[in-house]
Enzyme design. Structure first.
Site, PDB file in Angstrom:
ATOM      1  N   ASP A  95      43.985  41.698  47.819  1.00 42.76           N
ATOM      2  CA  ASP A  95      42.969  42.461  47.109  1.00 42.76           C
ATOM      3  C   ASP A  95      42.043  41.574  46.299  1.00 42.76           C
ATOM      4  OD1 ASP A  95      44.310  44.622  48.137  1.00 42.76           O
ATOM      5  OD2 ASP A  95      44.172  45.791  46.296  1.00 42.76           O
TER       6      ASP A  95
ATOM      7  N   CYS B 280      52.375  41.910  48.226  1.00 44.11           N
ATOM      8  CA  CYS B 280      51.157  42.234  47.494  1.00 44.11           C
ATOM      9  C   CYS B 280      50.629  43.631  47.800  1.00 44.11           C
ATOM     10  CB  CYS B 280      50.080  41.192  47.805  1.00 44.11           C
ATOM     11  SG  CYS B 280      50.488  39.563  47.129  1.00 44.11           S
TER      12      CYS B 280
ATOM     13  N   LYS C 266      48.897  46.679  48.873  1.00 38.28           N
ATOM     14  CA  LYS C 266      49.153  47.828  49.741  1.00 38.28           C
ATOM     15  C   LYS C 266      50.278  47.577  50.736  1.00 38.28           C
ATOM     16  CE  LYS C 266      45.880  49.004  47.298  1.00 38.28           C
ATOM     17  NZ  LYS C 266      45.919  47.709  46.636  1.00 38.28           N
TER      18      LYS C 266
ATOM     19  N   GLU D 271      38.624  49.057  44.982  1.00 46.78           N
ATOM     20  CA  GLU D 271      38.989  48.737  43.610  1.00 46.78           C
ATOM     21  C   GLU D 271      37.771  48.208  42.858  1.00 46.78           C
ATOM     22  OE1 GLU D 271      43.733  47.674  43.800  1.00 46.78           O
ATOM     23  OE2 GLU D 271      42.298  46.051  43.548  1.00 46.78           O
TER      24      GLU D 271
ATOM     25  N   SER E 224      41.651  48.033  40.041  1.00 47.34           N
ATOM     26  CA  SER E 224      42.699  47.044  40.211  1.00 47.34           C
ATOM     27  C   SER E 224      43.735  47.223  39.116  1.00 47.34           C
ATOM     28  CB  SER E 224      42.098  45.642  40.128  1.00 47.34           C
ATOM     29  OG  SER E 224      43.107  44.672  39.948  1.00 47.34           O
TER      30      SER E 224
END
Length: 555
Positions: A80, A121, A123, A444, A470
């Site tokens: 991300d 991490c 997802k 995000e 986030s």
């Protein structure tokens, strides 16, 4: 035992399948043993996944020692942080469904008996847990562990620091030289980013749901204890298979209530409000987001972790980790210790000998950082189906705020306005058409929130969006506004200057418009053209449902 793998290894007609397995170098003896899928999301693109090859090797050692035959396969992952602020972020949440689907496909196609799931991490963690509940094969989660905090001028720093300081350069508050120093030291090595961001939130909650061994959420990536945990996880999944203990036996409605209790105590990412309902859905459980407000009243915020506090995951681990948090809650009758876990025992049984080792990192309930839990759901005429805020990371002076709306139909437009000095103290920045369908992918918004912090407006300006934030976000950032703009939700009817009222303690978010005016504006709306019309994201936008239900596919 009537294992799934018997369909491809036992009968005379399975000679072709056995031949293919033998092409892998497997022996007849190995084919007599249970076939344990080791799903490894190793990647050279993601710092949190860089060392997962070592975790997988340890898992396979544990599987073999316990009498199973480990068979490793891969799945995708998105970082991300690297995807943030450009088209890549459209793919982050959307990748969760691909991960779950790919694991289902491999496990069923190859008649695997059980699974060890290795994420780390964002997802990837919920995607793997969704697959575990969907398949309901004996399964265990073991992540790669958190990154250590970076150091700069005697202080701990993390990725959030870099985002905020980079925005400070444009306002003249941070020099390029200082930013370069911070950039070089904020992420010192492998692991999921070191605060209570989304990845670490979900890895911690994997323990609480009972799908991972104690320690999974907090043991640092660089610690040898992480590899020992991986070996134990590999051995334990064979025992789960022998005892026929499945995720559906472990994860119940009360398990999710427990997860939310720990979530409140930790001050987890708002993204847990997306992922827990999605995981629950795979177990046939409807998890209403209103439960967040019920539980935040009974469980205070006990751990002040980055982004809202000074501590990091390594500090939480030293204080006793998630078992110590559970122990604190259980001792105060705020946790159901009877729920089963992958140890084969209940949470209560797992806590034998566990103590809190640092009362400042994990506070007593009477000395909580905040009297109410870390998340809150806000509703009102602007968000009839709800919105989510990480109230533990909101400054006291912003818990109640009202101001004029500044409307942006994309994240990029909002960031440009913030960094060029076009946002004023007291404004409410509104970013819309960034929801699950409208984004698509519900991007995000760490770049705009960190930009507000970088220019010194995080305690003076609120930001609301039908997108999401986030786990590293702090400030009055309210996401998941539902229904989203693309569905014709009220956020689509807002105009510049409309007065928006936010009352986090009162759990409300309103626009000062009459019902008649709001209905008139909504009736005049025209659904815009999709931003992306081809490929996976176009299909995703057609299938995905509301953020209030976890942004799951509506089949």
């Amino acid at each position: 035992m009537n294992r799934p793998s018997n369909k491809v290894t036992k009968k005379i007609v399975n000679a072709p399948q056995r031949s293919l397995f033998k092409a892998l170098g497997l022996t007849d003896e190995e084919l007599e043993s249970p076939l344990i899928g080791v799903c490894n999301s190793y990647s050279e693109l993601i710092p949190g996944h860089q060392d997962l090859d070592k975790i997988a090797a340890a898992v396979k050692s544990g599987v073999t020692r316990a009498g199973g035959t480990p068979l490793e396969f891969g799945t995708i992952g998105v970082c991300d942080g690297i995807a943030m602020g450009h088209q890549g972020m459209h793919y982050s949440l959307a990748s969760r469904e691909l991960i779950a689907d790919s694991i289902e496909s491999v496990a069923r196609a190859h008649a695997l008996d059980a699974l060890v799931l290795i994420p780390n991490c964002d997802k990837i963690v919920p995607g793997m847990m969704m697959a575990a509940l969907r398949l309901n094969l004996p399964a265990i989660v073991v992540s790669g562990g958190p990154m250590m905090a970076g150091r700069h001028q005697g202080e701990n720093i993390d990725l959030k620091t870099v985002f905020e300081k980079s925005a400070g350069v444009s306002s003249g508050q941070v020099s390029k030289e200082e930013l370069a120093e911070i950039e070089d030291s904020a992420c010192p090595g492998c692991g999921s980013c070191s605060g209570m961001f989304t990845a670490n939130s979900m890895n911690c909650l994997s323990e609480v749901l009972g799908l991972a061994l104690p320690g999974n959420g907090t043991i640092p990536a660089v610690s040898s204890a992480r590899r020992r945990l991986a070996k134990r996880s590999g051995s334990q999944v064979v025992r789960l298979l022998e005892e026929d203990i499945r995720p559906g036996d472990i994860v119940t409605e009360e398990s999710f209530a427990n997860a939310l209790r720990v979530d409140m105590a930790l001050g987890c990412s708002t993204n847990t409000a997306l992922h827990l309902p999605a995981i629950a859905s795979e177990a046939g459980i409807k998890l209403e987001i209103d439960l967040i407000n019920e539980i935040k009243e009974e469980v205070p915020h006990l751990c002040s972790l980055s982004p809202g506090g000074k501590y990091h995951i390594q500090d939480l681990d030293e204080a006793g980790g998630i078992p110590a948090v559970i122990k604190r809650l259980l001792d105060n009758e705020r946790f159901n210790g009877r729920m089963l876990t992958v140890t084969g025992q209940s949470h209560g049984e797992n806590l034998a000998g566990i103590q809190v080792k640092n009362d400042e990192v994990i506070r007593e309930l009477a000395d909580a950082y905040h009297a109410k839990g870390g998340l809150a759901v806000l509703k009102g005429n602007l968000a009839p189906d709800g919105s989510v805020v990480k109230q533990a990371a909101v400054a006291d002076e912003m818990l109640v705020h009202q101001g004029p709306a500044r409307i942006f139909n994309s994240e990029e437009a909002a960031v440009e306005a913030i960094r060029s000095g076009k946002i004023n103290s007291g404004d409410v920045v509104v970013i819309r058409y960034e929801g699950p369908q409208g984004g698509p992918g519900m991007r995000e918004m760490l770049t705009p929130t960190s930009s507000l912090a970088g220019v010194g407006l995080d305690k003076e300006v609120a930001l609301i969006t039908d997108g999401r934030f986030s786990g590293a976000t702090r400030g009055a950032a309210i996401g998941h506004v539902s229904p989203e703009a693309m569905e014709g939700g009220p956020i689509a009817a807002l105009q510049d200057g409309d007065l928006i009222k936010i009352d986090i303690p009162g759990e409300t978010i309103e626009v000062e418009l009459s019902d008649a005016e709001l209905e008139k504006r909504l009736a005049q709306l025209e659904r815009p053209e999709p931003k992306i019309k081809s490929g996976y994201l176009a299909r995703y936008a057609r299938l995905v449902g509301s953020a209030s239900n976890g942004a799951i596919f509506e089949l």
